[in-house]
Design a protein around this motif. Structure first.
Motif, short mmCIF file in Angstrom:
data_model
loop_
_atom_site.label_atom_id
_atom_site.label_comp_id
_atom_site.label_asym_id
_atom_site.label_seq_id
_atom_site.Cartn_x
_atom_site.Cartn_y
_atom_site.Cartn_z
N ALA A 1 0.84 -1.20 0.00
CA ALA A 1 0.00 0.00 0.00
C ALA A 1 0.87 1.25 0.00
N THR A 2 0.37 2.29 -0.65
CA THR A 2 1.01 3.60 -0.66
C THR A 2 0.07 4.60 -0.03
N VAL A 3 0.57 5.38 0.92
CA VAL A 3 -0.23 6.44 1.52
C VAL A 3 -0.25 7.60 0.53
N THR A 4 -1.46 7.95 0.09
CA THR A 4 -1.58 8.97 -0.96
C THR A 4 -2.15 10.29 -0.45
N GLY A 5 -2.68 10.32 0.77
CA GLY A 5 -3.22 11.56 1.29
C GLY A 5 -3.52 11.45 2.76
N TYR A 6 -3.73 12.60 3.39
CA TYR A 6 -4.02 12.63 4.82
C TYR A 6 -5.07 13.71 5.08
N HIS A 7 -6.10 13.35 5.86
CA HIS A 7 -7.18 14.29 6.14
C HIS A 7 -7.53 14.31 7.62
N GLY B 1 3.50 14.33 -2.52
CA GLY B 1 2.61 15.36 -1.99
C GLY B 1 1.62 14.86 -0.97
N CYS B 2 1.86 13.72 -0.39
CA CYS B 2 0.89 13.08 0.50
C CYS B 2 0.44 14.00 1.64
N PHE B 3 1.37 14.64 2.33
CA PHE B 3 1.04 15.52 3.45
C PHE B 3 1.24 16.99 3.07
N SER B 4 1.39 17.28 1.80
CA SER B 4 1.71 18.64 1.35
C SER B 4 0.68 19.65 1.85
N GLY B 5 1.18 20.72 2.47
CA GLY B 5 0.31 21.79 2.95
C GLY B 5 -0.46 21.45 4.20
N CYS B 6 -0.13 20.36 4.88
CA CYS B 6 -0.82 19.99 6.13
C CYS B 6 -0.27 20.87 7.26
N LEU B 7 -0.91 21.99 7.50
CA LEU B 7 -0.37 22.99 8.42
C LEU B 7 -0.54 22.60 9.88
N SER B 8 -1.36 21.58 10.18
CA SER B 8 -1.58 21.18 11.57
C SER B 8 -0.65 20.06 12.01
N LEU B 9 0.11 19.49 11.09
CA LEU B 9 1.00 18.37 11.41
C LEU B 9 2.22 18.88 12.19
N THR B 10 2.50 18.29 13.36
CA THR B 10 3.63 18.74 14.18
C THR B 10 4.74 17.71 14.30
N SER B 11 4.41 16.43 14.29
CA SER B 11 5.46 15.40 14.28
C SER B 11 4.94 14.17 13.58
N LEU B 12 5.88 13.36 13.06
CA LEU B 12 5.49 12.22 12.24
C LEU B 12 6.43 11.06 12.49
N VAL B 13 5.86 9.89 12.70
CA VAL B 13 6.62 8.65 12.79
C VAL B 13 6.26 7.79 11.59
N ILE B 14 7.27 7.44 10.80
CA ILE B 14 7.08 6.62 9.62
C ILE B 14 7.36 5.17 10.00
N PRO B 15 6.47 4.23 9.66
CA PRO B 15 6.63 2.86 10.15
C PRO B 15 7.70 2.07 9.42
N GLN B 16 8.19 1.05 10.11
CA GLN B 16 9.09 0.09 9.49
C GLN B 16 8.38 -0.56 8.31
N GLY B 17 9.10 -0.73 7.20
CA GLY B 17 8.51 -1.30 5.99
C GLY B 17 8.39 -0.29 4.87
#
Length: 400
Positions: A2-8, A31-47
């Motif tokens: 799977a590919t993460v293509t967007g976040y809402h 551009g998955c999280f592009s312009g997400c002004l509320s995002l403060t930290s992100l953990v990307i999973p293994q894989g």
């Protein structure tokens, strides 16, 4: 897979799930999280193996990213305009990337990939062993005032320091061979830069809009200046061009509104359209006989300009065609500082001025010898001529 293509979602601290719909997540799309002004930290999973181009573009509140061991590819602009980013953490088992004090590097330490633009420190020392500062690596790091570069550095890539608006000075070690386009564009506080003696060219718009840069000595190793290389450097008053230069390209110095004098080197054959357009203070340009092609608009909107050159030269023809005042050097006037009228400004001219100042000889061309234009021919003029002859100053305008 799977590919993460967007976040809402609501933003804040986000951990991307390791599976979507029962399939393992292996990529974060462009551009998955592009312009997400509320995002403060992100953990990307293994894989996850790939972080797509512009994945976090304009995530202006993002402060921390954690990258797992499996990531092997990070696309262009992935962290572009993440102006609050202070920490990029990388799993120690990652075989491609590493983190050193929160700065993203290649695993072998030879490339600086991304400096977190939101760090509050005003200085940074690039680690020894780094050979390449990557594209957009330090762009928009507004708090940086000084950056120390290692002797291992060979290449500075596109836009590496673009819009580092706090950067005041820079010294490129002589190991640097290449500085690519837009590398320092928009560094509006940059007042001085020492260029590598081994770099061969200056890329497109490399120093464009460096509005605090006042003077520049370009080393003789440089053979080309790409288009707009120093465009809109509005505080630039003097430039020493290298003797190795063979062409002055399109709009290289356009908009340098305080530039007063240019001596074109003897190997230059072509001055391209717009090269000195809108240089409103430009008064004196000395053009050698080697120049055989001058673009129609090369000196457009230079109201104070007077060209200096040789009779029957392309410079004279251009001046006549464009209604620009022209002084014939071999008949009327030698450049300031060329006291013995031999066509070069060197130690012999300095010696003559010094001898004149102690009444050992008499110099007839006092206006040419009085390079600081203070109505006296003295040791100060001799020193200025000597400094110009060895490239310490570009011209005599600063002494006026």
């Amino acid at each position: 897979a799977a590919t993460v293509t967007g976040y809402h979602g609501p933003g804040g601290d986000v951990a991307i799930p390791s599976q979507l719909g029962g399939a393992p997540v292996t990529a974060i799309g462009e551009g998955c999280f592009s312009g997400c002004l509320s995002l403060t930290s992100l953990v990307i999973p293994q894989g996850v193996a790939c972080i797509g181009q512009s994945a976090f573009l304009n995530c202006r509140e993002l402060t921390r990213v954690t990258i797992p061991a499996t990531v092997s590819d990070i696309g262009l602009w992935a962290f572009y305009h993440c102006n609050q980013l202070t920490q990029i953490a990388v799993d120690e088992k990652n075989e491609v990337y590493a983190s050193l004090d929160g700065v993203l590097l290649s695993k072998d330490g030879t490339q600086l990939v991304r400096y977190p633009a939101g760090r509050l420190t005003d200085s940074y020392t690039v680690p020894d062993g780094v050979a390449v500062i990557g594209r957009w690596a330090l762009e928009s790091s507004a708090n940086l005032v000084s950056v120390t570069l290692p002797d291992s550095l060979i290449r500075i890539e596109d836009s590496a320091f673009e819009n580092c608006i706090g950067l005041t000075s820079m010294a490129l070690p002589d190991s640097v061979q290449t500085v690519e386009g837009v590398a320092f564009s928009g560094c509006t506080s940059l007042m001085s830069i020492r260029l590598s003696q081994n770099m061969t060219g200056i890329g497109q718009s490399t120093f464009a809009h460096c509005t605090s840069l006042t003077s520049l000595v370009i080393p003789d190793s440089v053979t080309y200046l790409d288009i707009y290389a120093f465009a809109f450097c509005s505080s630039l008053t003097s430039v020493a061009l290298p003797e190795s230069l063979i062409m002055i390209d399109e709009s290289v110095f356009s908009g340098c509104s305080n530039l007063t004098e240019i001596v074109v080197p003897d190997k230059v054959k072509k001055i391209v359209n717009g090269a000195f357009a809108d240089c409103e203070a430009l008064q004196r340009v000395v053009i050698p006989q080697s120049v055989t092609d001058i673009g129609t608009d090369a000196f457009e909107h230079c109201p104070q300009l007077k060209l200096y050159g040789y009779s029957s030269s392309q410079a004279e023809r251009y001046a006549l065609d464009n209604d620009i005042p022209f002084v014939v050097l071999d008949q009327a006037e030698n450049p300031r500082g060329d006291v013995n009228a031999d066509g070069s400004i060197d130690a012999q001219d300095a010696l003559l001025v010094l001898q004149h100042s102690v009444k050992l000889v008499t110099v007839d061309s006092l206006d040419i010898a009085d390079v600081d234009q203070n109505s006296m021919v003295d040791a100060c003029d001799a020193l200025l001529i000597l400094q110009k002859s060895v490239g310490l100053i570009a011209d005599f305008s600063a002494a006026e």
